[in-house]
Design an enzyme around this catalytic site. Sequence first.
Site, PDB file in Angstrom:
ATOM      1  NE  ARG A  50      -2.991  15.053 -20.516  1.00 26.04           N
ATOM      2  CZ  ARG A  50      -3.008  14.573 -21.483  1.00 26.04           C
ATOM      3  NH1 ARG A  50      -4.410  13.893 -21.971  1.00 26.04           N
ATOM      4  NH2 ARG A  50      -2.226  13.991 -22.194  1.00 26.04           N
ATOM      5  CE  LYS A 149       0.186  11.173 -20.397  1.00 23.11           C
ATOM      6  NZ  LYS A 149      -0.380   9.904 -20.915  1.00 23.11           N
ATOM      7  CD  GLU A 182      -8.385   6.084 -20.685  1.00 22.47           C
ATOM      8  OE1 GLU A 182      -8.227   7.013 -21.328  1.00 22.47           O
ATOM      9  OE2 GLU A 182      -8.043   6.380 -19.474  1.00 22.47           O
TER      10      GLU A 182
END
Length: 286
Positions: A50, A149, A182
């Site tokens: 990721r 991210k 989220e």
Amino acid sequence: LMIYNNGDFVPKSKATTSIYDHGFLYGDGVFEGIRAYNGRVFKLREHVDRLYDSAKAIALNIPMSKEEMEEAILETLRKNNLKDAYIRPIVSRGIGDLGLDPRKCPKPNVFIISQEWGAMYGDLYEVGLTGVTVAVRRNSADALSPNIKSLNYLNNILAKIEANEKGGDEAIFFDGNGYLSEGSGDNIFIIKNGKVYTPPTINNLKGITRAAAIELLKEMDIEVCVENLGLFDLYTADEIFVTGTAAEAAPLVKVDGRDIGDGKPGPITKKMIDAFEYITQNTGTP
Ligand code: PLP
């Protein structure tokens, strides 16, 4: 505490970068949050994958291979003698002149911070957290996809400020279309009539704990539906839990002042918490 810095290990007080680092100037960079349990790193490859995907999405070339990154993460834990830890690899665009053009930065900066870490929410795993829906949106239409991210976490910070203001433990985001997204640092699951629902990851981070939770639920023969959800679904859920590397699996028992179910962690949530604890204690890279 020793910090990994571009191939060297330096004491915490010496682990610094310049104010000209574009990570500082513009939030130009990416990071990961990883946990070690009992001296084993949970889902190491998934987190490294990721990290590189986040970097790819912002056209940032991490100056080492994934294998080298994995080894650097493991070495950071060994150097600090850490068994139960939180690990934070950070890759910034690097140091360059003022001006946001990344071509000003010849070399990315790689840091890996680690520290001892236990249960983030303490008693709240038993009691349950309170959630607050926030006005800040988490938008899949933004160029800065929620999947990245990135070091630009202002959106999440604004949500957290709003939740703090309203006295909630966690902020709950919606996207610009009104779909559930989220939490400020975790993914969200809703339980209704024995079935589990979670939003697709177009408008939220592709959580590694989320993926692990879906797998565990399937193993427990609990049906998981990945679909768009709204505010009504949140308010009328029988149970809600959130998942994240820092939060692990944690119950949400109140949202915007409304009790979720009977206002106590429900049976599927409890099963999830136990199952998640089991895999964190019994899997991982030594
Ligand atoms: N959503 C956001 C915005 C996060 O920062 C995090 C934390 O990493 C998560 C969700 C949970 O993802 P993961 O389970 O991979 O830690």
